[in-house]
Design an enzyme around this catalytic site. Structure first.
Site, PDB file in Angstrom:
ATOM      1  CB  THR A 274      -0.875  -0.268   1.432  1.00 53.44           C
ATOM      2  OG1 THR A 274      -1.563   0.811   1.381  1.00 53.44           O
ATOM      3  CG2 THR A 274       0.356  -0.037   2.474  1.00 53.44           C
TER       4      THR A 274
ATOM      5  CE1 TYR B  44      -3.331  -2.048   5.337  1.00 52.85           C
ATOM      6  CE2 TYR B  44      -3.228   0.224   4.695  1.00 52.85           C
ATOM      7  CZ  TYR B  44      -3.680  -1.184   3.947  1.00 52.85           C
ATOM      8  OH  TYR B  44      -3.727  -1.532   2.790  1.00 52.85           O
TER       9      TYR B  44
HETATM   10  N1  NAD Z   1      -9.154  -1.216  -1.341  1.00 53.86           N
HETATM   11  C1  NAD Z   1      -7.834   0.080  -1.444  1.00 53.86           C
HETATM   12  O1  NAD Z   1      -7.805   1.157  -0.857  1.00 53.86           O
HETATM   13  C2  NAD Z   1      -6.042  -0.900  -1.104  1.00 53.86           C
HETATM   14  C3  NAD Z   1      -5.296  -0.504  -0.662  1.00 53.86           C
HETATM   15  C4  NAD Z   1      -3.874   0.050  -0.444  1.00 53.86           C
HETATM   16  C5  NAD Z   1      -3.740  -1.501  -0.517  1.00 53.86           C
HETATM   17  N2  NAD Z   1      -4.520  -2.821  -0.558  1.00 53.86           N
HETATM   18  C6  NAD Z   1      -3.892  -3.871   0.081  1.00 53.86           C
HETATM   19  O2  NAD Z   1      -5.656  -4.486  -0.649  1.00 53.86           O
HETATM   20  C7  NAD Z   1      -5.819  -6.232  -0.142  1.00 53.86           C
HETATM   21  C8  NAD Z   1      -6.984  -6.651  -0.720  1.00 53.86           C
HETATM   22  O3  NAD Z   1      -8.601  -5.088  -0.645  1.00 53.86           O
HETATM   23  P1  NAD Z   1      -9.362  -4.977  -0.166  1.00 53.86           P
HETATM   24  O4  NAD Z   1      -9.822  -3.090  -0.651  1.00 53.86           O
HETATM   25  O5  NAD Z   1      -9.755  -6.454  -1.801  1.00 53.86           O
HETATM   26  O6  NAD Z   1     -10.306  -5.858   1.414  1.00 53.86           O
HETATM   27  P2  NAD Z   1     -11.243  -6.817   1.234  1.00 53.86           P
HETATM   28  O7  NAD Z   1     -11.883  -6.509   2.982  1.00 53.86           O
HETATM   29  O8  NAD Z   1     -12.349  -6.134   0.344  1.00 53.86           O
HETATM   30  O9  NAD Z   1     -10.606  -7.988   1.049  1.00 53.86           O
HETATM   31  C9  NAD Z   1     -10.555  -8.362   2.123  1.00 53.86           C
HETATM   32  C10 NAD Z   1     -10.298 -10.068   2.397  1.00 53.86           C
HETATM   33  O10 NAD Z   1      -9.355 -10.872   2.783  1.00 53.86           O
HETATM   34  C11 NAD Z   1     -10.054 -11.416   3.682  1.00 53.86           C
HETATM   35  N3  NAD Z   1      -9.345 -11.970   4.941  1.00 53.86           N
HETATM   36  C12 NAD Z   1      -9.281 -10.741   5.801  1.00 53.86           C
HETATM   37  N4  NAD Z   1      -8.118 -11.352   7.318  1.00 53.86           N
HETATM   38  C13 NAD Z   1      -8.185 -13.226   6.759  1.00 53.86           C
HETATM   39  C14 NAD Z   1      -8.006 -13.961   7.677  1.00 53.86           C
HETATM   40  N5  NAD Z   1      -7.208 -13.653   8.896  1.00 53.86           N
HETATM   41  N6  NAD Z   1      -7.934 -15.210   7.021  1.00 53.86           N
HETATM   42  C15 NAD Z   1      -8.856 -14.844   5.568  1.00 53.86           C
HETATM   43  N7  NAD Z   1      -8.978 -14.239   5.079  1.00 53.86           N
HETATM   44  C16 NAD Z   1      -9.133 -12.846   5.578  1.00 53.86           C
HETATM   45  C17 NAD Z   1     -11.800 -10.802   4.176  1.00 53.86           C
HETATM   46  O11 NAD Z   1     -12.686 -11.584   4.701  1.00 53.86           O
HETATM   47  C18 NAD Z   1     -11.263  -9.738   3.013  1.00 53.86           C
HETATM   48  O12 NAD Z   1     -12.056 -10.915   2.325  1.00 53.86           O
HETATM   49  C19 NAD Z   1      -5.241  -5.944   1.761  1.00 53.86           C
HETATM   50  O13 NAD Z   1      -4.189  -6.311   1.558  1.00 53.86           O
HETATM   51  C20 NAD Z   1      -5.454  -4.574   1.414  1.00 53.86           C
HETATM   52  O14 NAD Z   1      -3.892  -4.094   2.224  1.00 53.86           O
HETATM   53  C21 NAD Z   1      -6.194  -2.102  -0.918  1.00 53.86           C
END
Ligand code: NAD
Length: 339
Positions: free
Chosen positions: A126, A150
């Protein structure tokens, strides 16, 4: 045929990335997710589109026994690791949760990769690892000075990956530092099918929240801080369309197979919009006026985050196709209307 493990792909970014891997390659994907913030609907959409090339197992990443069993029973070629906790203000008040779920569980996953000789790893990092960068647009070489747990939890995972790939020369990774991701899968048919989009129980991402307001699902959107040192006082972010982000993972995957080395790439468009500009654009695209509230700053929010994306453009095949704020907003809004 490649067999790829996707963690956290019941979530927003993982499910859309799985869609593009299944559409553009002949791989099979095993998704593990604990459904804490992910949705079974995303898995069902993938299953109905791609049949038995996808399988889903409900596993929590902290369950070492289940995880080991999974690695023992599958011959994975690559791991794409999305699962995480990702709400910045929550990380400020619950840091242990973030180090546990994001850093400790990533460490366990990487350890199993080494043990089972899985040498390719793609990691969701991120822009939060940069904190408040001195130079904007920020390059991958900028110092990592996260200002919230985070960002720190993700930075630590990056450090583990760096050190492990140094010690185990066959193990290579790509860490993608995403900027602000938004929008819904452009292949969605918005008329008769529920497709992939930003499903979320308590959304905090700006475009999502503003589109919920425009769709009549939420009353107001808050502008957290109007006194930043930016053009209109609100925070500036680089918004990247979900399909372009998903396709960056395919480019990372190709990169790993072609070059057998590790890299870190920013994924953004290199252009920033303020919170106020985004809200105006949502009102314009939707033609709906909704309430905005000027709220105090949130802990852990940097003023200005814009990517320099020269590195991913020069070293990989990634060429963004949807670099347009209104296109992003329109897809998010259309998706909101039918979901
Ligand atoms: N959305 C953004 O703008 C953004 C920006 C930068 C980085 N990210 C990164 O992208 C990745 C995905 O984010 P997203 O927006 O799809 O979020 P999201 O919450 O939709 O997806 C995360 C998924 O991980 C699963 N999860 C969390 N902890 C878990 C565990 N202990 N065991 C199994 N499953 C688990 C959740 O149920 C969920 O389905 C993350 O790593 C996040 O840090 C997202």
């Amino acid at each position: 045929m490649q067999n790829i493990l996707f963690t956290g792909a019941a979530g927003y970014i993982g499910s859309t990335t799985a869609y593009y891997f299944l559409k553009n390659t002949n791989c099979n994907i095993v998704i593990i997710d604990n459904l804490s913030s992910g949705f079974i609907e995303n898995i069902q959409f993938l299953e109905s589109t791609f049949g038995d090339r996808i399988s889903f197992i409900k596993i929590d990443l902290s369950d070492n026994v289940a995880l080991r069993e999974l690695f023992k029973n599958n011959n994975f070629d690559c791991v794409v690791h999305f699962a995480a906790s990702l709400i910045v203000p929550e990380s400020v008040v619950k840091p242990l949760l973030y180090y546990d779920n994001n850093t400790k569980n990533t460490l366990a996953l990487i350890s199993l990769c080494i043990e089972y000789n899985i040498n390719k790893f793609i990691f969701s990092s991120t822009a939060a690892v940069y904190g408040e960068p001195n130079e904007i647009p920020v390059t991958e070489n900028a110092p990592l000075l996260p200002i919230n747990p985070y960002g720190s939890s993700k930075m630590m995972s990056e450090i583990i990956l760096r050190d492990v790939s140094f010690a185990y020369r066959d193990f290579n990774y790509v860490a993608l530092r995403y900027f602000n991701v938004a929008g819904a899968l452009c292949d969605n048919n918005y008329k008769d099918k529920k497709g992939l989009g930003q499903r979320s129980k308590n959304a905090t991402h700006l475009i999502k929240v503003a589109c919920e307001c425009a769709a009549g699902k939420r009353e107001s959107v808050s502008i957290f801080g109007s006194d930043y040192n930016t053009k209109d006082g609100s925070c500036i972010r680089d918004y990247v369309y979900i399909d372009d982000l998903a396709l960056a993972h395919l480019s990372a995957y190709e990169f790993l197979y072609k070059h057998n080395k590790s890299e870190i790439f920013n994924v953004g468009y290199g252009k920033g919009y303020s919170v106020k500009e985004v809200i105006s654009a949502v009102k314009e695209v939707s033609n709906v006026d909704f309430k905005t509230i000027e709220a105090p700053r949130r802990d852990g929010d940097p003023a200005n985050l814009i990517s320099n994306n020269a590195k991913i453009l020069s070293l990989t095949s990634w060429r963004p196709k949807y670099n347009n704020l209104k296109t992003i907003i329109n897809s998010a809004y259309q998706w909101e209307l039918i979901n």
